[in-house]
Design an enzyme around this catalytic site. Structure first.
Site, mmCIF file in Angstrom:
data_model
loop_
_atom_site.group_PDB
_atom_site.id
_atom_site.type_symbol
_atom_site.label_atom_id
_atom_site.label_comp_id
_atom_site.label_asym_id
_atom_site.label_seq_id
_atom_site.Cartn_x
_atom_site.Cartn_y
_atom_site.Cartn_z
ATOM 1 C CE1 TYR A 34 -4.245 -11.005 5.881
ATOM 2 C CE2 TYR A 34 -5.139 -10.684 3.686
ATOM 3 C CZ TYR A 34 -4.065 -10.775 4.534
ATOM 4 O OH TYR A 34 -2.798 -10.624 4.045
ATOM 5 C CD GLU A 82 5.823 3.963 5.382
ATOM 6 O OE1 GLU A 82 5.368 2.812 5.550
ATOM 7 O OE2 GLU A 82 6.865 4.352 5.900
ATOM 8 N N PRO A 83 0.496 5.393 2.475
ATOM 9 C CG PRO A 83 -0.800 6.965 1.330
ATOM 10 C CD PRO A 83 0.541 6.778 1.984
ATOM 11 N N GLY A 84 -1.425 2.658 1.191
ATOM 12 C CA GLY A 84 -1.525 1.703 0.093
ATOM 13 C C GLY A 84 -2.982 1.410 -0.187
ATOM 14 C CB CYS A 134 -8.587 -28.853 -5.578
ATOM 15 S SG CYS A 134 -8.865 -29.024 -7.331
ATOM 16 C CD GLU A 135 -6.314 -25.002 -0.585
ATOM 17 O OE1 GLU A 135 -6.653 -24.578 0.535
ATOM 18 O OE2 GLU A 135 -5.179 -24.879 -1.048
ATOM 19 C CE1 TYR A 192 -0.988 -4.931 0.756
ATOM 20 C CE2 TYR A 192 -2.980 -3.730 1.357
ATOM 21 C CZ TYR A 192 -1.609 -3.849 1.373
ATOM 22 O OH TYR A 192 -0.840 -2.887 1.982
ATOM 23 N N GLY A 203 -1.760 2.223 6.427
ATOM 24 C CA GLY A 203 -2.697 1.430 7.214
ATOM 25 C C GLY A 203 -4.116 1.943 7.297
ATOM 26 N NE ARG A 248 -7.274 -7.885 1.551
ATOM 27 C CZ ARG A 248 -8.302 -7.497 2.265
ATOM 28 N NH1 ARG A 248 -9.497 -7.440 1.729
ATOM 29 N NH2 ARG A 248 -8.140 -7.145 3.512
HETATM 30 N N1 LLP Z 1 3.983 0.723 5.175
HETATM 31 C C1 LLP Z 1 4.396 -0.459 5.690
HETATM 32 C C2 LLP Z 1 5.702 -0.534 6.344
HETATM 33 C C3 LLP Z 1 3.581 -1.594 5.587
HETATM 34 O O1 LLP Z 1 3.984 -2.751 6.097
HETATM 35 C C4 LLP Z 1 2.323 -1.478 4.939
HETATM 36 C C5 LLP Z 1 1.444 -2.640 4.804
HETATM 37 C C6 LLP Z 1 1.944 -0.224 4.407
HETATM 38 C C7 LLP Z 1 2.802 0.857 4.565
HETATM 39 C C8 LLP Z 1 0.652 -0.008 3.667
HETATM 40 O O2 LLP Z 1 -0.450 -0.284 4.454
HETATM 41 P P1 LLP Z 1 -1.919 0.017 3.869
HETATM 42 O O3 LLP Z 1 -2.084 1.524 3.758
HETATM 43 O O4 LLP Z 1 -2.017 -0.626 2.562
HETATM 44 O O5 LLP Z 1 -2.814 -0.606 4.867
HETATM 45 N N2 LLP Z 1 -2.265 -8.251 2.706
HETATM 46 C C9 LLP Z 1 -3.023 -7.572 3.745
HETATM 47 C C10 LLP Z 1 -2.429 -6.236 4.091
HETATM 48 C C11 LLP Z 1 -0.967 -6.288 4.506
HETATM 49 C C12 LLP Z 1 -0.396 -4.955 4.834
HETATM 50 C C13 LLP Z 1 1.071 -5.035 5.055
HETATM 51 N N3 LLP Z 1 1.738 -3.788 5.262
HETATM 52 C C14 LLP Z 1 -4.484 -7.460 3.311
HETATM 53 O O6 LLP Z 1 -4.817 -7.874 2.208
HETATM 54 O O7 LLP Z 1 -5.314 -6.997 4.091
#
Ligand code: LLP
Length: 406
Positions: free
Chosen positions: A308, A265-267, A334-335, A363, A232, A304
């Site tokens: 958002y 759990e970084p994404g 078309c939106e 994402y 997150g 996105r």
């Molecule tokens: N762990 C869990 C259980 C999660 O649900 C998520 C993201 C992450 C880790 C990774 O979070 P991050 O580090 O990437 O923020 N589609 C949205 C973001 C959805 C995130 C969902 N869960 C966007 O484009 O902003």
């Protein structure tokens, strides 16, 4: 500016060979951020589980696996991708509110580190799957710490009333049940408060609550090994790599010296800055008092901004051409919700010019679709000052119908 990772000459070559729209990733930027995580958290030595949902391209995943990262997956599909990319099963964790019996069995057979269960019914389903396979299931509970991460409401997950996790009270009961079960092995506890979180304070608060709960559990005879603080950590769209020291201090401040193995759990904070969407101008037009740039990338490629209200900076790839004006950068879908940016100031491009939409490595492709029957974009990886390779080919018209049956 991030665009230093995306040399214009190379972008032009990629556009010419791979076509547009195309996602372009910088290997150097991706590796830099993986290593920044390791450095910032050196004292704590946690296990990093890269959240595949941000970007599950196999080439990027393989880089993360090679750097010693584990994986956080949320579906059987992501587990498949993680194993294929070379993540060690013992470093994979599985999250999500709705894992099916098949997915739980798949995870158990693969021998992953643990399953982050999100309800009592899921724990019962996991127990059954483990009994069927005669293989005890390592389980962690996702706990909802009731902390507000101050982010977009769609990606706020750690407040009570969201569909995620269980309360501390319910968790206590579930752990006591699991501890008695022949087929369950409670090993960890997790929270994930939300995504695009900009301050470390909510992490400190949630981590403090989790640590106190783990101590309470131990006093009841259930000793956990892992404390998982989720992902997150946010990025500022268009800015350099996000700093990690505040996060490391908040998490380390709570868990160092506890003997618990911390998991993150970084994404987004790894993948977002390393990727951009390369798109070509098709037309310019005016509508009322607005200037529109119609490009070949659209909401099906990068959703996105539409969902958002995300503000991804748009920069020209070639040097400035016309005068700087305010534009809405829109796609062919078309939106009216189909826009990549609104009201951005840009030197006026001409048809055929390339634009780069920044901070789109997370994402972006992973949320893309074939809406309006638009084949999904190509993905290219920049591997050096003048080298790149295609890491996913552009879909073809045939791909659009490949799974259809008469
Ligand atoms: N762990 C869990 C259980 C999660 O649900 C998520 C993201 C992450 C880790 C990774 O979070 P991050 O580090 O990437 O923020 N589609 C949205 C973001 C959805 C995130 C969902 N869960 C966007 O484009 O902003």
């Amino acid at each position: 500016m991030l665009s230093k990772y995306f040399p214009p000459a190379l972008l032009k070559t990629i556009a010419a060979r791979a076509g547009t729209p195309a996602y372009v990733y910088s290997q150097a930027a991706f590796l830099k951020q993986l290593r920044a995580y390791k450095k910032a958290f050196r004292a704590l030595d946690p296990l990093f589980c890269y959240a595949l949902k941000a970007n599950s391209n196999g080439a990027l995943c393989a880089l993360a696996a090679r750097e010693g990262f584990g994986a956080d997956v949320v579906s059987g599909g992501e587990l498949y991708r993680a194993l294929r990319a070379g993540f060690k099963p013992g470093k994979i964790i599985f999250s999500g509110v709705g894992k099916t019996a098949e997915e739980l069995e798949y995870a158990l057979k693969a021998g992953i580190l643990f399953i982050n269960a999100e309800s009592f019914e899921e724990v019962l389903a996991l127990e059954k799957a483990a009994a069927r396979l005669k293989k005890p299931a390592p389980v962690s509970l996702r706990i909802n710490p009731d902390v507000d991460p101050h982010t977009h409401r769609y990606i706020t997950t750690g407040k009570l009333g969201s569909k995620f996790g269980v309360s501390f009270d319910e968790a206590l009961k579930i752990y006591m049940y699991a501890a008695e079960s022949k087929w369950l092995r409670p090993v960890g506890a997790q929270f994930h408060i939300g995504s695009q979180v900009q301050s470390a304070a909510p992490y400190a608060l949630a981590a403090g609550r989790l640590a106190a709960f783990i101590v309470k559990l131990a006093s009841r005879g259930v000793t956990l090994k892992y404390a998982d603080v989720g992902g997150g950590w946010g990025v500022k769209e268009g800015a350099e790599m996000p700093g990690l020291s505040a996060l490391a201090r908040a998490v380390g401040g709570v868990f160092s010296g506890t003997g618990l193995k911390v998991i993150l759990e970084p994404g987004r904070s790894i993948a977002a800055p390393c990727g951009a969407l390369l798109t070509r101008v098709i037309y310019r037009k005016r509508g009322g008092d607005k200037n529109f740039i119609v490009v070949d990338g659209a909401m099906n490629d990068l959703v996105r901004p539409a969902i958002y209200g995300a503000k991804h900076p748009v920069v020209p790839v070639a040097g400035p051409r016309g005068p700087v004006k305010k534009f809405d950068v829109v796609g062919p879908v078309c939106e009216s919700g189909d826009f990549l940016a609104k009201g951005v100031r840009l030197p006026e491009p001409a048809a055929g010019d390339l634009l780069l939409v920044l901070s789109a490595g997370a994402y972006g492709f992973s949320m893309s679709s074939q809406y309006n029957s638009r084949p999904r974009a190509a993905e290219a990886l920049i591997t050096g000052a003048a080298s790149w390779r295609l890491v996913r080919r552009r879909e073809t018209l045939r791909d659009l119908v490949a799974a259809e049956l008469p």
